[in-house]
Design an enzyme around this catalytic site. Structure first.
Site, short mmCIF file in Angstrom:
data_model
loop_
_atom_site.label_atom_id
_atom_site.label_comp_id
_atom_site.label_asym_id
_atom_site.label_seq_id
_atom_site.Cartn_x
_atom_site.Cartn_y
_atom_site.Cartn_z
N LYS A 13 0.84 -1.20 0.00
CA LYS A 13 0.00 0.00 0.00
C LYS A 13 0.88 1.26 0.00
O LYS A 13 2.09 1.18 0.26
CB LYS A 13 -0.92 -0.05 1.22
CG LYS A 13 -1.91 -1.22 1.22
CD LYS A 13 -2.82 -1.14 2.44
CE LYS A 13 -3.82 -2.28 2.49
NZ LYS A 13 -4.73 -2.15 3.65
N TYR A 53 -12.47 -3.19 -2.47
CA TYR A 53 -12.98 -2.98 -1.11
C TYR A 53 -14.50 -2.85 -1.11
O TYR A 53 -15.07 -2.07 -0.36
CB TYR A 53 -12.31 -1.76 -0.48
CG TYR A 53 -10.87 -2.01 -0.04
CD1 TYR A 53 -10.49 -3.23 0.52
CD2 TYR A 53 -9.90 -1.02 -0.15
CE1 TYR A 53 -9.18 -3.46 0.92
CE2 TYR A 53 -8.59 -1.26 0.25
CZ TYR A 53 -8.24 -2.48 0.79
OH TYR A 53 -6.95 -2.72 1.21
N ASN A 116 -1.96 0.26 7.21
CA ASN A 116 -1.37 -0.97 7.73
C ASN A 116 -0.49 -1.69 6.68
O ASN A 116 -0.32 -2.90 6.71
CB ASN A 116 -2.48 -1.89 8.26
CG ASN A 116 -3.55 -2.15 7.22
OD1 ASN A 116 -3.38 -1.81 6.05
ND2 ASN A 116 -4.63 -2.77 7.63
N HIS A 119 -1.81 -5.37 1.82
CA HIS A 119 -3.03 -6.19 1.66
C HIS A 119 -2.61 -7.62 1.36
O HIS A 119 -1.63 -7.83 0.64
CB HIS A 119 -3.88 -5.67 0.49
CG HIS A 119 -4.92 -6.65 0.06
ND1 HIS A 119 -6.14 -6.77 0.70
CD2 HIS A 119 -4.90 -7.62 -0.90
CE1 HIS A 119 -6.83 -7.76 0.14
NE2 HIS A 119 -6.10 -8.29 -0.84
N GLU A 130 -8.96 -11.71 -6.88
CA GLU A 130 -8.07 -10.53 -6.74
C GLU A 130 -6.90 -10.60 -7.72
O GLU A 130 -6.50 -9.57 -8.29
CB GLU A 130 -7.57 -10.43 -5.30
CG GLU A 130 -8.70 -10.03 -4.34
CD GLU A 130 -8.31 -10.04 -2.87
OE1 GLU A 130 -7.13 -10.35 -2.54
OE2 GLU A 130 -9.17 -9.73 -2.03
P1 IDP Z 1 -7.63 -6.71 6.01
O1 IDP Z 1 -6.80 -5.78 5.16
O2 IDP Z 1 -6.93 -7.09 7.30
O3 IDP Z 1 -8.15 -7.92 5.26
P2 IDP Z 1 -10.36 -5.57 5.84
O4 IDP Z 1 -11.37 -5.64 6.95
O5 IDP Z 1 -10.58 -6.40 4.62
O6 IDP Z 1 -8.93 -5.88 6.52
O7 IDP Z 1 -10.23 -4.04 5.44
C1 IDP Z 1 -9.50 -3.66 4.30
C2 IDP Z 1 -8.69 -2.42 4.62
O8 IDP Z 1 -9.56 -1.33 4.93
C3 IDP Z 1 -7.79 -2.54 5.86
O9 IDP Z 1 -6.58 -3.21 5.60
C4 IDP Z 1 -7.58 -1.09 6.22
O10 IDP Z 1 -6.63 -0.45 5.38
C5 IDP Z 1 -8.97 -0.51 5.93
N1 IDP Z 1 -9.84 -0.53 7.13
C6 IDP Z 1 -10.50 -1.60 7.65
N2 IDP Z 1 -11.17 -1.26 8.77
C7 IDP Z 1 -10.95 0.07 8.95
C8 IDP Z 1 -11.39 1.03 9.94
O11 IDP Z 1 -12.15 0.72 10.88
N3 IDP Z 1 -10.95 2.31 9.78
C9 IDP Z 1 -10.15 2.70 8.76
N4 IDP Z 1 -9.71 1.84 7.81
C10 IDP Z 1 -10.11 0.54 7.90
MG MG Z 2 -9.56 -7.99 3.70
#
Ligand code: IDP
Ligand code: MG
Length: 157
Positions: A13, A53, A116, A119, A130
């Site tokens: 990212k 997303y 974070n 992905h 994907e």
């Molecule tokens: P993952 O990346 O661990 O699979 P997902 O729930 O699929 O997590 O969410 C995709 C991405 O969306 C996350 O990696 C993060 O960058 C963002 N995200 C998820 N939850 C939140 C939130 O509560 N606040 C802000 N960004 C979020």
């Molecule tokens: Mg995810």
């Protein structure tokens, strides 16, 4: 071919690129024994972010997430290996950096629930969708790695 052989999608990212952590993160996947089968740098379009997303489009943070994902180019990586999907999710760690275990990528280098770094596909079904979303068939490579048998011992077969 080993029936447990899988392909998974990694996205480095924008914060990984902007914080110069690309090499460090890639090295962790390489050292684990995963095989790099596709790599490219791109800026993700609105349409592809909304698709990728789609489970989050209704969330109040979706626009902020979209801006974050478009803050710089990303690097798309397809990885291959035995049990690659679950192994990769463990190396990456859970979503929120501040909750992720030390030793995982998110645990070692991130604090945020949004920013974070990386992905990783979360299931076989999503990994297939994907990889197709971001790579043409001609951009994925199959090749021999001489260390394959050392990494994947008999118990994998
Ligand atoms: P993952 O990346 O661990 O699979 P997902 O729930 O699929 O997590 O969410 C995709 C991405 O969306 C996350 O990696 C993060 O960058 C963002 N995200 C998820 N939850 C939140 C939130 O509560 N606040 C802000 N960004 C979020
Ligand atoms: Mg995810």
């Amino acid at each position: 071919m080993n029936p447990k052989e899988e392909k998974t999608l990694i996205i480095m990212k924008p914060d990984a690129i902007q914080r110069s952590l690309f090499g460090e993160i890639l090295q962790r996947f390489e050292r684990k024994g995963l095989k790099i089968i596709g790599v490219k740098m791109t800026k993700i379009s609105d349409v592809l972010i909304e698709e990728h997303y789609s489970h989050l489009v209704e969330k109040p943070f979706f626009n902020t997430l979209k801006n974050y994902m478009q803050a710089s180019p990303v690097v798309l990586i397809a990885l291959g290996g035995v049990n690659a999907i679950s192994a990769t999710r463990l190396i990456v760690g859970p979503t929120k950096g501040h909750e992720a275990d030390a030793g995982s990528i998110r645990g070692d280098y991130s604090m945020s629930g949004q920013s974070n770094l990386v992905h990783a596909s979360d299931s076989a079904e999503n990994a297939e969708i994907e990889i197709k979303r971001f790579f043409e068939e001609s951009e994925l490579f199959d090749y021999e790695k001489p260390d394959y048998k050392l990494i994947n011992a008999e118990d994998h077969f």
